[in-house]
Design a protein around this motif. Sequence first.
Motif, PDB file in Angstrom:
ATOM      1  N   ARG A 148      -3.950  11.119   2.305  1.00 30.03           N
ATOM      2  CA  ARG A 148      -3.879  11.768   3.621  1.00 30.03           C
ATOM      3  C   ARG A 148      -3.171  13.101   3.495  1.00 30.03           C
ATOM      4  N   MET A 155      -4.718  -1.268   2.518  1.00 33.40           N
ATOM      5  CA  MET A 155      -4.401  -1.071   3.928  1.00 33.40           C
ATOM      6  C   MET A 155      -5.577  -0.363   4.609  1.00 33.40           C
ATOM      7  N   ALA A 179      -6.401   1.190   7.522  1.00 33.47           N
ATOM      8  CA  ALA A 179      -5.739   1.700   8.730  1.00 33.47           C
ATOM      9  C   ALA A 179      -6.775   2.310   9.676  1.00 33.47           C
ATOM     10  N   GLY A 205      -0.480   6.858  11.968  1.00 30.11           N
ATOM     11  CA  GLY A 205      -1.573   6.181  11.267  1.00 30.11           C
ATOM     12  C   GLY A 205      -1.139   4.960  10.474  1.00 30.11           C
ATOM     13  N   TYR A 206       0.079   4.445  10.730  1.00 25.61           N
ATOM     14  CA  TYR A 206       0.525   3.214  10.068  1.00 25.61           C
ATOM     15  C   TYR A 206       0.122   1.995  10.899  1.00 25.61           C
ATOM     16  N   ILE A 207      -0.214   0.917  10.179  1.00 28.12           N
ATOM     17  CA  ILE A 207      -0.636  -0.314  10.845  1.00 28.12           C
ATOM     18  C   ILE A 207       0.586  -1.006  11.452  1.00 28.12           C
ATOM     19  N   GLY A 258       4.483  -1.364   6.399  1.00 28.89           N
ATOM     20  CA  GLY A 258       5.091  -0.096   5.968  1.00 28.89           C
ATOM     21  C   GLY A 258       4.139   0.591   5.003  1.00 28.89           C
ATOM     22  N   ASP A 259       4.697   1.301   4.016  1.00 29.68           N
ATOM     23  CA  ASP A 259       3.860   2.068   3.084  1.00 29.68           C
ATOM     24  C   ASP A 259       3.633   1.260   1.795  1.00 29.68           C
ATOM     25  N   ALA A 260       2.400   0.801   1.612  1.00 28.23           N
ATOM     26  CA  ALA A 260       2.102  -0.097   0.488  1.00 28.23           C
ATOM     27  C   ALA A 260       2.328   0.593  -0.860  1.00 28.23           C
ATOM     28  N   GLY A 261       1.965   1.878  -0.952  1.00 34.95           N
ATOM     29  CA  GLY A 261       2.147   2.617  -2.217  1.00 34.95           C
ATOM     30  C   GLY A 261       3.626   2.739  -2.568  1.00 34.95           C
TER      31      GLY A 261
HETATM   32  N1  URA Z   1      -1.220   2.906   4.320  1.00 36.26           N
HETATM   33  C1  URA Z   1      -0.104   2.148   4.200  1.00 36.26           C
HETATM   34  O1  URA Z   1       0.470   2.040   3.126  1.00 36.26           O
HETATM   35  N2  URA Z   1       0.360   1.518   5.289  1.00 36.26           N
HETATM   36  C2  URA Z   1      -0.246   1.582   6.490  1.00 36.26           C
HETATM   37  O2  URA Z   1       0.223   0.963   7.443  1.00 36.26           O
HETATM   38  C3  URA Z   1      -1.415   2.378   6.601  1.00 36.26           C
HETATM   39  C4  URA Z   1      -1.885   3.028   5.501  1.00 36.26           C
END
Ligand code: URA
Length: 219
Positions: free
Chosen positions: A106, A138, A140, A199-201, A206-209
């Motif tokens: 993104r 994710m 999203a 744009g987070y679910i 949270g942030d999977a990466g």
């Molecule tokens: N990517 C993520 O890591 N988390 C989200 O919630 C959305 C996109």
Amino acid sequence: MHIHNLSQQNSVLNTFISEIRGVTIQKDSMRFRRNIERIGEVLGYEMSKSLSFKNSEIKTPLASCSMDLLENDIVLCSILRAGVPLHNGLLNYFDTAENAFISAYRHHKENPESFEIIVEYLACPDLENKTLILADPMLATGQSMVATFEALKPFGIPKEVHLVSVIGAQEGVDYVNKTFNKKTHLWIAAIDETLNDKGYIIPGLGDAGDLAFGKKLQQ
Ligand code: URA
């Protein structure tokens, strides 16, 4: 699209999902990666039931027996970097799969609430007549999944397409549902209510990466 939401039936998968969501336990990155991998294994196992099998004769030391074995030529494509543990989980079950990797991220412009998906690195084998599995942990907005599929088009037309995700927002599920061909399958471990303004679910995880590989500096 055929949507297979595995959380509609209670199973041990709930435990793995609760551990990647839980704000304390998710901080153990090795456990987080392993849980995503375990979810990939469960999704792969469930997906395998929809693939094609052909009969084979297997010789044991004592006799022969006939068994139905997978006959699909699978290409497993994941989006870097968060997709790596999910990719490994799927690859644990599809031993002979070929692999494709794409970097899609993104890019936030001046307004932090709006972004575009930038596709950069892409390594992909021939896709003609193969079974393509597109994995993105994710789901999203669904835009990365669609941008990835578009970027793969020059590599051939797959016989079938399976999307695999760990957690999706209803909005992203609706978007892929209307964008992909009706014959496409989506295998997903949980579908959440909504997205926040970044744009987070929600509730998501949270942030999977970052949880899998550590925090990155924003570009
Ligand atoms: N990517 C993520 O890591 N988390 C989200 O919630 C959305 C996109």
